[in-house]
Design an enzyme around this catalytic site. Sequence first.
Site, PDB file in Angstrom:
ATOM      1  N   LYS A 172       7.661  -0.152   6.302  1.00 41.55           N
ATOM      2  CA  LYS A 172       7.189   1.165   5.867  1.00 41.55           C
ATOM      3  C   LYS A 172       8.401   2.067   5.644  1.00 41.55           C
ATOM      4  CE  LYS A 172       3.371   3.030   7.199  1.00 41.55           C
ATOM      5  NZ  LYS A 172       2.764   3.393   5.899  1.00 41.55           N
TER       6      LYS A 172
ATOM      7  N   GLY B 258       4.380   7.238   3.053  1.00 39.59           N
ATOM      8  CA  GLY B 258       5.301   6.447   2.259  1.00 39.59           C
ATOM      9  C   GLY B 258       4.705   5.115   1.856  1.00 39.59           C
ATOM     10  N   LYS B 259       5.515   4.286   1.218  1.00 41.63           N
ATOM     11  CA  LYS B 259       5.063   2.978   0.759  1.00 41.63           C
ATOM     12  C   LYS B 259       5.327   1.911   1.815  1.00 41.63           C
ATOM     13  CE  LYS B 259       5.673   3.764  -4.219  1.00 41.63           C
ATOM     14  NZ  LYS B 259       6.348   3.313  -5.450  1.00 41.63           N
ATOM     15  N   VAL B 260       4.498   0.868   1.755  1.00 43.61           N
ATOM     16  CA  VAL B 260       4.663  -0.290   2.639  1.00 43.61           C
ATOM     17  C   VAL B 260       4.960  -1.500   1.772  1.00 43.61           C
ATOM     18  CG1 VAL B 260       3.627  -1.725   4.419  1.00 43.61           C
ATOM     19  CG2 VAL B 260       3.016   0.688   4.267  1.00 43.61           C
TER      20      VAL B 260
ATOM     21  N   GLY C 274       0.832  -1.195   0.000  1.00 45.62           N
ATOM     22  CA  GLY C 274       0.000   0.000   0.000  1.00 45.62           C
ATOM     23  C   GLY C 274       0.864   1.241   0.000  1.00 45.62           C
ATOM     24  N   GLN C 275       0.213   2.364  -0.197  1.00 45.39           N
ATOM     25  CA  GLN C 275       0.924   3.641  -0.234  1.00 45.39           C
ATOM     26  C   GLN C 275       0.021   4.717   0.332  1.00 45.39           C
ATOM     27  OE1 GLN C 275       2.406   4.735  -4.073  1.00 45.39           O
ATOM     28  NE2 GLN C 275       3.362   6.623  -3.375  1.00 45.39           N
ATOM     29  N   GLY C 276       0.585   5.552   1.207  1.00 42.23           N
ATOM     30  CA  GLY C 276      -0.180   6.630   1.813  1.00 42.23           C
ATOM     31  C   GLY C 276       0.658   7.881   1.938  1.00 42.23           C
ATOM     32  N   GLY C 277       0.184   8.786   2.794  1.00 43.63           N
ATOM     33  CA  GLY C 277       0.865  10.059   2.958  1.00 43.63           C
ATOM     34  C   GLY C 277       2.226   9.945   3.618  1.00 43.63           C
TER      35      GLY C 277
ATOM     36  N   ASP D 234      -5.212   9.988  10.510  1.00 45.31           N
ATOM     37  CA  ASP D 234      -5.572   9.392   9.214  1.00 45.31           C
ATOM     38  C   ASP D 234      -6.345   8.099   9.446  1.00 45.31           C
ATOM     39  OD1 ASP D 234      -5.785   9.259   6.496  1.00 45.31           O
ATOM     40  OD2 ASP D 234      -3.784   8.432   6.156  1.00 45.31           O
TER      41      ASP D 234
END
Length: 638
Positions: free
Chosen positions: A343, A327-329, A322-325, A442
Amino acid sequence: MFFGLKLVFRVLILACLHSFVSSNEQGDALIALKASLDDSANQLSSWNQNMVDPCTWFKVDCDDNKNVISLSLSDLGFSGVLSPKIGALKTLQTLVLQGNAITGEIPEEFGNLTSLTMMNLDNNHLTGEIPPSLGNLPKLKFLYLSQNNLTGTIPDSLSHLASLTEIQLDSNGLSGQIPGGLFKVAKYNFTGNHLNCGINVPQHCASDSVGSSNKSKIGTVLGIIVGIVCLLVFGGLLLLFWKGRHKGYRREVFVDVAGLCCFHGASLMPADQLRNSENMDCMFQQFRGEVDRRIPFGQLKRFSWRELQLATDNFNEKNVLGQGGFGKVYKGVLSDNTKIAVKRLTDYESPGGDAAFQREVEMISVAVHRNLLRLIGFCTTPTERLLVYPFMQNLSVAYRLRDIKPGEPVLDWSTRKRVALGTARGLEYLHEHCNPKIIHRDVKAANVLLDEDFEAVVGDFGLAKLVDVRKTNVTTQVRGTMGHIAPEYLSTGKSSERTDVFGYGIMLLELVTGQRAIDFSRLEEEDDVLLLDHVKKLEREKRLDDIVDRNLNKHYNIQEVEMMIQVALLCTQSSPEDRPLMSEVVRMLEGEGLAERWEEWQHVEVNRRQEYERLQRRFDWGEDSIYNQDAVELSGGR
């Protein structure tokens, strides 16, 4: 009459729960230890038998059967005394309490720890005699009682410990004859006492392996001196390299020349090992003073960059979970086949660099709860910050709601209810039981993970603070996901625990509907883009069945659906002061206080709608106007 019966029923439930909690001998024993120690710094705040089982408590390890096997509280500044109730931990294998200021005697009950392999009470202020009951520990291999104020004789029972391989009793006030059987132990030290060594028994007070430690210390000092010389040489070469850059010197040549030596732990590294990236990190980090730092993180592991690089196949895009605010996991597999999630933080900013990052990691690592994702380690380099978590095999709630593959089961209604309650309990812990409290910022279905039993585990908590470590709660960059962000946070940048409550309310709507917080496809049906507005409209029209996720195929309880929608709408009120606390949310989900609060909210909502309709008539706004009240609420105050 009904109220009285209801009250009696609740009292009976509480009594049963109390009976259940009291039956947990492990938790009771640890709580007793906490009470007997002076924890003025509140380091054992997670030791709360009403919140989590002992296996999730700070510095406590358990086996797969939830049996406590390790308790490690070294160098934490505790005073107070040792509780005899620790003797109830029959499965305890490691007891480490050295480096504190604990007083009083060693309880006789410690002799009941029949699974114990190591006891370390070094460097405290313990008094009294060594209890003979310690001779009842058949598996004890290591006994450390050095640098205390113990008196009396050494119990003869200790010489009968068949598994004992090391005993350290130096620097106490012990007297008398040393039991002869203890001289057969591989490593022992009785110096600094008033014991009879080498008179009636032709033995030294310390074994050769202990005595030789001084020689090893001399070797260590020589190693340090050689290391300093190497660093000076390296510094000179670095200066030459810096000056010679304009002459086109290649980095590879510099590595071969500068690779004369590099500390790796306590040893020197040959030059031919310096060419790989991990050892280059070692060389440069040693020069900057970034390696070999003692980190008091308890059970956190410091991973090397190379270790995580190999685990994730060089951070291959195929392994992105996944990817969020933040960074990527990446999914990863360690050399021992342990599955992890890594992460890789982006835009990390901190004036203190590595040290500030470590302080913040330590803060979020002590937030331990069954509904919070456990941090197992981290990695830092001059340019990278990475966090390592256990891999959640059932991925996220968002995945299970919207992205499952053909043949995978849909989340049933009972699981969705458990997820709602578990997430609420995790957030309640962050807001009301952590000091300082932690604001997630979040909260959404994508950040709620599912373990092997489909229990909710809140992830990414603390990362907002971790990334914004230089800032206060007023941020120049709003972090979160559109559709989940509370209006006051979006407009002012000010976040609070009520910001999380708003995001949690939206997550409840995701659970009920299976839909995203923002869905532009609803425009085709001339409906609201925002899920919150869409649900509000259907709720006003009493069309609850149209709200529920169609994938449930009507396998749900409509009264429970109504209850969850009501809680969601209370959590997403435009004014943060009107939203409930997460502890109140937990109680409402459990069936307490929702009816009264919902009735009050409906009264306010009716007045608000009437005022809105009055304004519509005054300004002749149509129902389809984009300037509706809900849009104004989302924009927040200015």
